[in-house]
Enzyme design. Structure first.
Site, PDB file in Angstrom:
ATOM      1  N   LYS A  13       0.762  -1.229  -0.161  1.00 50.49           N
ATOM      2  CA  LYS A  13       0.026   0.026  -0.043  1.00 50.49           C
ATOM      3  C   LYS A  13       0.895   1.380   0.045  1.00 50.49           C
ATOM      4  O   LYS A  13       0.672   2.263  -0.925  1.00 50.49           O
ATOM      5  CB  LYS A  13      -0.849   0.038   1.141  1.00 50.49           C
ATOM      6  CG  LYS A  13      -1.938  -0.677   1.350  1.00 50.49           C
ATOM      7  CD  LYS A  13      -2.971  -0.414   2.508  1.00 50.49           C
ATOM      8  CE  LYS A  13      -2.209  -0.322   3.952  1.00 50.49           C
ATOM      9  NZ  LYS A  13      -1.989  -1.502   4.464  1.00 50.49           N
ATOM     10  N   ARG A  88      -9.611   1.796   8.410  1.00 48.78           N
ATOM     11  CA  ARG A  88      -9.140   0.384   8.637  1.00 48.78           C
ATOM     12  C   ARG A  88     -10.299  -0.184   9.485  1.00 48.78           C
ATOM     13  O   ARG A  88      -9.849  -1.384   9.873  1.00 48.78           O
ATOM     14  CB  ARG A  88      -7.901   0.596   9.482  1.00 48.78           C
ATOM     15  CG  ARG A  88      -6.862   0.122   8.606  1.00 48.78           C
ATOM     16  CD  ARG A  88      -5.717   0.381   9.661  1.00 48.78           C
ATOM     17  NE  ARG A  88      -4.593  -0.313   9.320  1.00 48.78           N
ATOM     18  CZ  ARG A  88      -3.412  -0.022   8.900  1.00 48.78           C
ATOM     19  NH1 ARG A  88      -3.235   1.338   8.363  1.00 48.78           N
ATOM     20  NH2 ARG A  88      -2.318  -0.511   8.929  1.00 48.78           N
ATOM     21  N   ARG A 127      11.529  -7.137   5.511  1.00 47.45           N
ATOM     22  CA  ARG A 127      11.386  -5.574   5.308  1.00 47.45           C
ATOM     23  C   ARG A 127      12.282  -4.865   5.881  1.00 47.45           C
ATOM     24  O   ARG A 127      12.303  -4.719   7.153  1.00 47.45           O
ATOM     25  CB  ARG A 127      10.071  -5.284   5.340  1.00 47.45           C
ATOM     26  CG  ARG A 127       9.329  -4.110   4.773  1.00 47.45           C
ATOM     27  CD  ARG A 127       7.971  -3.928   4.644  1.00 47.45           C
ATOM     28  NE  ARG A 127       7.158  -3.649   5.742  1.00 47.45           N
ATOM     29  CZ  ARG A 127       6.165  -3.192   5.813  1.00 47.45           C
ATOM     30  NH1 ARG A 127       5.445  -2.994   4.823  1.00 47.45           N
ATOM     31  NH2 ARG A 127       5.584  -2.888   6.986  1.00 47.45           N
ATOM     32  N   ARG A 160      11.029  -1.939  11.014  1.00 52.14           N
ATOM     33  CA  ARG A 160      10.052  -1.499  11.837  1.00 52.14           C
ATOM     34  C   ARG A 160       9.566  -2.249  13.022  1.00 52.14           C
ATOM     35  O   ARG A 160       9.615  -3.567  12.732  1.00 52.14           O
ATOM     36  CB  ARG A 160       8.717  -1.415  10.938  1.00 52.14           C
ATOM     37  CG  ARG A 160       8.536  -0.438  10.191  1.00 52.14           C
ATOM     38  CD  ARG A 160       7.347  -0.419   9.255  1.00 52.14           C
ATOM     39  NE  ARG A 160       6.076  -0.869   9.806  1.00 52.14           N
ATOM     40  CZ  ARG A 160       4.819  -0.427   9.231  1.00 52.14           C
ATOM     41  NH1 ARG A 160       4.903  -0.107   8.212  1.00 52.14           N
ATOM     42  NH2 ARG A 160       3.830  -0.831   9.720  1.00 52.14           N
ATOM     43  N   ARG A 171      -1.032  -8.526  13.208  1.00 49.46           N
ATOM     44  CA  ARG A 171      -1.750  -7.305  12.271  1.00 49.46           C
ATOM     45  C   ARG A 171      -2.518  -8.015  11.118  1.00 49.46           C
ATOM     46  O   ARG A 171      -3.498  -7.514  10.661  1.00 49.46           O
ATOM     47  CB  ARG A 171      -0.406  -6.691  11.480  1.00 49.46           C
ATOM     48  CG  ARG A 171       0.200  -5.488  12.594  1.00 49.46           C
ATOM     49  CD  ARG A 171       1.515  -5.111  12.136  1.00 49.46           C
ATOM     50  NE  ARG A 171       1.684  -4.675  11.089  1.00 49.46           N
ATOM     51  CZ  ARG A 171       2.740  -4.677  10.029  1.00 49.46           C
ATOM     52  NH1 ARG A 171       3.580  -5.259  10.458  1.00 49.46           N
ATOM     53  NH2 ARG A 171       2.705  -3.949   9.017  1.00 49.46           N
TER      54      ARG A 171
HETATM   55  P1  AMP Z   1       0.647   0.931   8.449  1.00 50.97           P
HETATM   56  O1  AMP Z   1       2.018   1.671   8.285  1.00 50.97           O
HETATM   57  O2  AMP Z   1      -0.380   1.503   7.642  1.00 50.97           O
HETATM   58  O3  AMP Z   1       0.875  -0.485   8.325  1.00 50.97           O
HETATM   59  O4  AMP Z   1       0.436   1.293   9.930  1.00 50.97           O
HETATM   60  C1  AMP Z   1       1.070   0.758  11.105  1.00 50.97           C
HETATM   61  C2  AMP Z   1       0.338   0.790  12.325  1.00 50.97           C
HETATM   62  O5  AMP Z   1      -0.224   2.169  12.656  1.00 50.97           O
HETATM   63  C3  AMP Z   1      -1.048   0.059  12.200  1.00 50.97           C
HETATM   64  O6  AMP Z   1      -0.573  -1.419  12.753  1.00 50.97           O
HETATM   65  C4  AMP Z   1      -1.666   0.535  13.506  1.00 50.97           C
HETATM   66  O7  AMP Z   1      -1.373   0.138  14.779  1.00 50.97           O
HETATM   67  C5  AMP Z   1      -1.627   2.009  13.327  1.00 50.97           C
HETATM   68  N1  AMP Z   1      -2.644   2.697  12.211  1.00 50.97           N
HETATM   69  C6  AMP Z   1      -2.431   3.117  10.985  1.00 50.97           C
HETATM   70  N2  AMP Z   1      -3.424   3.663  10.526  1.00 50.97           N
HETATM   71  C7  AMP Z   1      -4.320   3.324  11.363  1.00 50.97           C
HETATM   72  C8  AMP Z   1      -5.918   3.493  11.279  1.00 50.97           C
HETATM   73  N3  AMP Z   1      -6.328   3.954  10.055  1.00 50.97           N
HETATM   74  N4  AMP Z   1      -6.538   3.139  12.571  1.00 50.97           N
HETATM   75  C9  AMP Z   1      -5.901   2.524  13.499  1.00 50.97           C
HETATM   76  N5  AMP Z   1      -4.586   2.431  13.650  1.00 50.97           N
HETATM   77  C10 AMP Z   1      -3.916   2.824  12.346  1.00 50.97           C
END
Ligand code: AMP
Length: 212
Positions: A13, A88, A127, A160, A171
């Site tokens: 994404k 989400r 990653r 990360r 996740r």
């Molecule tokens: P990502 O970089 O999109 O994989 O997001 C990393 C982490 O940020 C996720 O596993 C959540 O803990 C938090 N996060 C990101 N976007 C959201 C969202 N829309 N709602 C809740 N938590 C979020």
């Protein structure tokens, strides 16, 4: 124009949303990046979000909704916005609809990237990112020339905190339980395009541009 990119963790994404935003000259808003910046700056929001993120859980809806709606209002004058990683959950999707209805700018397109779970695990496990310039690497698909060092700036490569096997499993479960229903929500609204997220990154980009 408002575009949402959905997909499980590891679907690509972030990379694809940034490429699509550059191709369309849109603004790219990624809630994961915003939250990581809050954690790095040690803000009140960052301190609240950090433990949820490390475990692989979602940060509470209210906090994320407030953060992204404020950022979208600040980007009002942009020709288009790509939302990456938001919404989400169903409450987030409903809050977004409500806020956009108020300004008369609904979601135009929802692009959902589909990738098998085996492939997701493989992608997430290897990653790494440069701690200085944020260039992404993958041990198998795009390794650095010198192990542990960025090709561009020589910075140290780091993983990360939520890319460890336990958080990755969490996740993926959170995606199945809380985010997959959002795909159904947009399918019913008639805004959804499902995109094959496997194969060469250039091909995936082409599919996204064609569907946007
Ligand atoms: P990502 O970089 O999109 O994989 O997001 C990393 C982490 O940020 C996720 O596993 C959540 O803990 C938090 N996060 C990101 N976007 C959201 C969202 N829309 N709602 C809740 N938590 C979020």
């Amino acid at each position: 124009m408002r575009i949402v990119i959905l997909g499980p963790p590891g679907a690509g994404k972030g990379t694809q949303a940034a490429r699509l935003a550059a191709a369309l000259d849109f603004i790219h808003l990624a809630t994961g990046d915003m939250l990581r910046a809050e954690v790095a700056s040690g803000t009140r929001l960052g301190n609240l979000a950090e433990s949820y993120m490390e475990r692989g859980d979602l940060v509470p809806d209210g906090v994320v909704i407030e953060m992204i709606i404020a950022r979208m209002s600040a980007s009002d004058s942009a020709a288009g916005v790509i939302l990456d990683g938001f919404p989400r959950t169903l409450p987030q999707a409903e809050a977004l609809d409500g806020a956009l209805k108020e300004v008369g700018e609904p979601i135009d397109r929802v692009l959902s990237l589909r990738v098998s779970e085996d492939e997701l695990m493989r992608r997430l496990a290897g990653r790494f990112t440069c701690s200085e310039c944020q260039k992404p690497y993958h041990l198998e698909f795009s390794p650095p020339r010198e192990p542990g060092r960025c090709d561009l700036c020589g910075g140290k490569l780091t993983q990360r905190p939520d890319d460890n096997p336990e958080s990755v499993r969490r996740r993926l479960t959170v995606y199945r339980e809380q985010t997959a229903p959002v795909v159904g929500y947009y399918r019913q609204a008639g805004a959804l395009a499902e995109i094959d997220g496997e194969g060469a990154p250039d091909d995936i980009h082409g599919r996204l541009v064609a569907a946007a």
